[in-house]
Enzyme design. Structure first.
Site, mmCIF file in Angstrom:
data_model
loop_
_atom_site.group_PDB
_atom_site.id
_atom_site.type_symbol
_atom_site.label_atom_id
_atom_site.label_comp_id
_atom_site.label_asym_id
_atom_site.label_seq_id
_atom_site.Cartn_x
_atom_site.Cartn_y
_atom_site.Cartn_z
ATOM 1 N N ASP A 147 -8.281 14.037 8.692
ATOM 2 C CA ASP A 147 -8.061 12.709 9.253
ATOM 3 C C ASP A 147 -9.361 12.175 9.851
ATOM 4 O OD1 ASP A 147 -7.066 10.416 10.540
ATOM 5 O OD2 ASP A 147 -6.586 11.572 12.340
ATOM 6 N N TYR B 82 0.874 -1.184 0.000
ATOM 7 C CA TYR B 82 0.000 0.000 0.000
ATOM 8 C C TYR B 82 0.906 1.228 0.000
ATOM 9 C CZ TYR B 82 -3.799 3.044 1.711
ATOM 10 O OH TYR B 82 -4.743 4.029 1.868
ATOM 11 N N LYS C 233 -11.038 17.170 16.052
ATOM 12 C CA LYS C 233 -10.370 16.468 14.950
ATOM 13 C C LYS C 233 -10.147 17.481 13.823
ATOM 14 C CE LYS C 233 -9.871 12.650 14.042
ATOM 15 N NZ LYS C 233 -8.561 11.930 14.036
ATOM 16 N N HIS D 245 -9.699 9.024 11.149
ATOM 17 C CA HIS D 245 -9.493 7.969 12.145
ATOM 18 C C HIS D 245 -9.921 8.523 13.510
ATOM 19 C CE1 HIS D 245 -6.590 5.916 9.313
ATOM 20 N NE2 HIS D 245 -7.311 4.914 9.766
ATOM 21 N N TYR E 104 -12.041 -4.123 7.095
ATOM 22 C CA TYR E 104 -10.725 -3.857 7.698
ATOM 23 C C TYR E 104 -10.809 -2.827 8.822
ATOM 24 C CZ TYR E 104 -5.960 -2.310 8.360
ATOM 25 O OH TYR E 104 -4.767 -1.978 8.952
ATOM 26 N N HIS E 105 -11.370 -1.664 8.494
ATOM 27 C CA HIS E 105 -11.388 -0.578 9.474
ATOM 28 C C HIS E 105 -12.372 -0.835 10.611
ATOM 29 C CE1 HIS E 105 -9.606 1.404 5.915
ATOM 30 N NE2 HIS E 105 -8.851 1.958 6.822
#
Length: 673
Positions: free
Chosen positions: A542, A15, A538, A544, A169-170
C-alpha cells in the site's frame, strides 16, 4: 421553433476489479449491461508494483484493491467476451504500464482486432507515484524512458490510444492546493513532452500527434467553484504551454483532454450517507461547464471509507451520472459560466499563480529534478498538514465529522459487515496456485530468451516495447518482466518529505498539542529515556502514505523521535527496525485491506523477537469486525478515518505506551488546564 441539439455525454466508467480475472470479467460485463460506456480497470498492488502473487511483499495484497494480472492468460480471462476493438478501456497502471499495454495488445490481436482501432488510456504517470501514490518501481530516468518509449510506440502504431494520463488526482489527496495540483501536473507534462521530443523517435512534423494524445486525470473536491475554475485554468495553461513551448498551431491538437474521479479520500466514515451529496456536487464541478467538461467520469461509491464497495453501490454511482446526462437539460446549452466576472477573476488568479510555480520548478531543472531533491514531496506534506490542522481546529468544516455530529440511526450501515464487499481470504492461495500452473505449462526456453532480450534492450537505447511484446507472447509473468528491468535500472525509494515538513499546529501553552507534548515529555522522563520513540511502518504494498506521514510529522512535533522508513516494507523489516531502534511503540498504516494478514504477522514476529510488550497500533480503512479481530490478536488500538484528530491520536499512542509500561494514567485535561 428548432429543437436544441444535445451534446454527447461524457464516457461513463466505474473503477472496478477485484479477486480474480474471472470475477472481474463478470463484473465488467454486468456493468456494461447497465449502461456503462467505458471500462476502468483497477489492478491489485502486486500487479501495479511489479511483483508476482507468490512474492513475499504480495502477501495479503493479492486481489484486494484490484484484479491480479500476472501473465497473458489472466489478461485473456479479464476481457473474455468483451470485444476490445469496440471498447474504450482505461487502465490505472503506472510503473508496469508498458507491460499491461503489451498484454492488452496481444489479447486484442488474439481476438482478431485491428490494433490501430484500439482506444483507451494507460495512466503511466510515474511522477505522482513518487509524490503521493507510491507504486513506483524504477528511478526517475529509466521511468521516463519507459514512458517515452510507450508514447512513441502508440502514436505510430495505436494512434487512438492515450499512452499517458498525467494524473493530478492523487496530488490533491496528498494535500495539494489547486495551484500545486495544476503546476505539478503541468511540470510533469513538460518533462514527458521534452523527453519524447529529445528522444529523436518522433519526426518534428509529427510532434503535434504526440501532444494530441496527452490526456490528464484530475480530482474534483467538494469546493465546487474553486474546482470548476481549476479546470478552466488547467485548459488555459495547457493551451499556452503547447502553443508557446512546442509550437503546436492546430487548436484541436492543443485541446485539454481530461478524465476525472471525484475525491475518494474526502469521503467520510462518519455519517457516510452524506458522501452521496458530496459525490454529486464534485461531479457537477467537472460537467456543468461545457468549455471545461470532462471527457470521462468515474465516481466512487458512498461507502468507500468503510471498505470495498459492492456492485449495487457502484451501480448507484453510475446512475448518478446517467440521471444528470439523460434527465437534466445540461447537455442542451453552451457554457453557462461564460462571461461571469467572478469565475473569470478566479481563473485569472489561478493561471497567474500556476505559471509562477511552473517557472520555479523549471528553474530547479524540471519535475524530475524537483522529485529527486524532495522539493515537491515536502511541499505536499506541508500543505496536507496545514489542511488537517484546519479540520481539527474546526476552521474547515466537514459535516458529520467536526460539526453536526448528532445523527439518527443509519439504515444503510445497520449491519456494517454486509454494507461492504469482502474478498475471500482463500482467494490468494488459488491465484498463486494458478500462477505456478502457468509457469509449469509454458515454453520455458522461449520465456527465458524473451527476458534476456528485454535486458539487452534495456541496457542499450532501443525502444523497449517490441521486447516487452515478445515477453507477453512468451508467457513471461509480471514479476519476471519487472525484475528483469530492476536488474538493469535498479529500484527507487522516493523521499518521504517528513523531516523537512514545517510545524503545522501551534503548540503554545493551553493548546491541545502543548498538553500532549507535556504528556510525552513526562512519559519519557518516567521511562528514563531521552525521548519516546515511535516507529511508523507501512507493511505490504500500500503506497497511500498520506496518513502515515501526517502521524509522523505530528508525533515529531509532539516530542517523539520518529522512525519512518517510507513505504513497501515486509513485516520482518518492520520488526527488525523496531528492535534495532528500541522503540516504545509500533504504528502501522494500511489502506489496501491487507491488515488482516499483515498486522498479526507483525505482532507475532515481535513476540518471537522478545518484544511482546511493545504496543502495536493500526490505522487505515478497517471494517469494525476486522478491528475487533485485530484487538483480539493483541493490537493495542485501531484508528479509522472517523478518528480525524491527529493530536488526539498522538495522545492516545502515549497512553498506550504508559499502559504497556505499567505507568499510572495521566489526565490530558488536567495537563491542558
Amino acid at each position: 421553433m428548432t429543437e436544441r441539439r444535445k451534446d454527447r455525454p461524457w464516457l461513463m466508467r466505474t473503477y472496478a476489479g477485484h479477486s480474480t480475472a474471472e470475477a472481474s470479467n463478470e463484473l465488467y460485463r454486468r456493468n456494461l449491461a447497465k449502461g456503462q460506456t467505458g471500462l476502468s480497470v483497477a489492478f491489485d498492488l502486486p500487479t501495479q508494483t511489479g511483483y508476482d502473487p507468490d512474492h513475499v511483499l504480495a502477501k495479503g495484497e493479492v486481489g484486494r484493491v484490484g484484479v491480479p494480472v500476472s501473465h497473458l492468460g489472466d489478461m485473456r480471462r479479464l476481457f473474455q467476451d468483451i470485444p476490445l476493438e469496440q471498447m474504450n478501456t482505461s487502465m490505472t497502471i503506472n510503473a508496469t504500464a508498458m507491460w499491461l499495454l503489451a498484454l492488452y495488445q496481444v489479447v486484442a490481436e488474439e481476438q482478431g482486432a485491428d490494433i490501430t482501432k484500439l482506444s483507451g488510456t494507460t495512466q503511466n504517470d510515474i511522477v505522482k507515484e513518487y509524490l503521493s501514490r507510491g507504486t513506483h518501481v524504477f528511478p526517475p530516468g529509466p521511468s521516463l524512458r519507459l514512458t517515452t518509449d510507450m508514447i512513441t510506440y502508440t502514436v505510430a502504431g495505436i494512434p487512438k490510444w492515450n499512452p499517458i494520463n498525467i494524473c493530478s488526482y492523487h496530488l490533491q489527496e496528498a494535500g495539494a492546493t489547486p495551484v500545486q495540483e495544476i503546476s505539478y501536473a503541468m511540470s510533469t507534462a513538460i518533462a514527458v513532452l521534452d523527453a519524447v521530443r529529445d528522444s529523436g523517435q518522433v519526426p518534428p512534423e509529427k510532434f503535434g500527434d504526440v501532444v494530441a494524445r496527452i490526456s490528464f486525470f484530475v480530482n474534483a473536491g467538494v469546493r465546487f467553484v474553486e474546482e470548476m475554475c481549476k479546470m478552466r485554468a488547467f485548459g488555459r495553461i495547457w493551451d499556452r504551454v503547447t502553443r508557446e513551448r512546442y509550437g503546436i498551431e492546430n487548436d484541436k491538437q492543443r485541446r485539454f483532454r481530461y478524465g476525472v474521479q471525484v475525491n475518494s479520500l474526502g469521503l467520510t466514515e462518519a455519517q457516510p450517507e452524506n458522501n452521496v451529496q458530496r459525490i454529486v456536487l464534485e461531479m457537477l464541478a467537472v460537467t456543468l461547464s461545457k468549455d471545461a467538461r470532462a471527457r470521462a467520469v468515474q465516481l466512487p461509491a458512498w461507502n468507500e471509507a468503510l471498505g470495498l464497495p459492492r456492485p449495487w453501490d457502484q451501480q448507484w454511482s453510475l446512475r448518478i451520472q446517467q440521471v444528470l446526462a439523460h434527465e437534466s437539460d445540461l447537455l442542451e446549452y453552451e457554457d453557462i459560466f461564460a462571461g461571469s466576472h467572478v469565475i473569470e477573476a478566479k481563473v485569472g488568479s489561478l493561471v497567474e499563480e500556476c505559471l509562477a510555480e511552473i517557472e520555479r520548478i523549471q528553474e530547479m531543472g524540471g519535475a524530475m529534478a524537483a522529485v529527486e531533491s524532495g522539493y515537491l514531496k515536502s511541499q505536499l506534506v506541508a500543505s496536507h498538514a496545514e489542511r488537517r490542522a484546519k479540520i481539527e481546529s474546526g476552521e474547515e468544516k466537514i459535516v458529520g465529522v467536526n460539526c453536526y455530529e448528532s445523527t439518527e440511526p443509519n439504515p444503510l450501515t445497520a449491519d456494517l459487515d454486509t454494507a461492504i464487499m469482502t474478498v475471500d481470504p482463500e482467494n490468494e492461495a488459488r491465484v498463486v496456485e494458478a500462477l505456478h500452473r502457468w509457469r509449469d505449462d509454458r515454453d520455458e526456453a522461449r520465456a527465458q530468451d524473451a527476458l534476456s532480450a528485454l535486458k539487452a534492450a534495456a541496457a542499450g537505447d532501443t525502444n523497449l516495447m517490441p521486447a516487452t511484446l515478445e515477453c507477453a507472447r512468451a508467457g513471461v509473468t509480471t514479476g519476471e518482466w519487472a525484475w528483469a528491468l530492476r536488474d538493469v535500472f535498479g529500484e527507487f525509494r522516493a523521499p518521504t518529505g517528513v523531516s523537512s515538513a514545517p510545524l503545522a499546529v501551534a503548540a503554545e501553552q493551553g493548546t491541545p498539542l502543548a498538553a500532549v507534548r507535556a504528556k510525552v515529555a513526562r512519559t519519557a522522563e518516567e521511562l528514563g529515556s531521552g525521548k519516546l520513540r515511535l516507529l511508523v511502518g507501512k507493511p505490504g504494498l500500500d503506497g497511500h502514505s498520506n496518513g502515515a506521514e501526517q502521524i509522523a510529522v505530528r508525533a515529531r512535533d509532539a516530542g517523539f523521535e520518529v522512525v519512518y522508513q517510507g513505504i513497501r516494507l515486509t513485516p520482518e523489516q518492520i520488526v527488525s527496525a523496531a528492535v534495532a531502534e528500541d522503540v516504545h511503540c509500533v504504528g502501522l498504516s494500511i489502506l489496501s485491506g491487507s491488515h488482516a494478514e499483515l498486522v498479526p504477522d507483525v505482532v507475532e514476529r515481535l513476540r518471537r523477537a522478545g518484544a511482546a510488550d511493545l504496543p502495536v497500533i493500526v490505522g487505515g480503512i478497517i471494517p469494525s469486525a476486522d478491528a475487533r479481530a485485530l484487538r483480539d490478536a493483541g493490537v493495542a488500538a485501531v484508528f479509522t478515518p472517523k478518528d480525524f484528530g491527529i493530536t488526539e491520536i498522538i495522545g492516545r499512542i502515549t497512553d498506550e505506551i504508559r499502559i504497556a509500561n505499567k505507568l499510572d494514567p495521566l489526565d490530558l485535561q488536567e495537563d491542558h488546564a
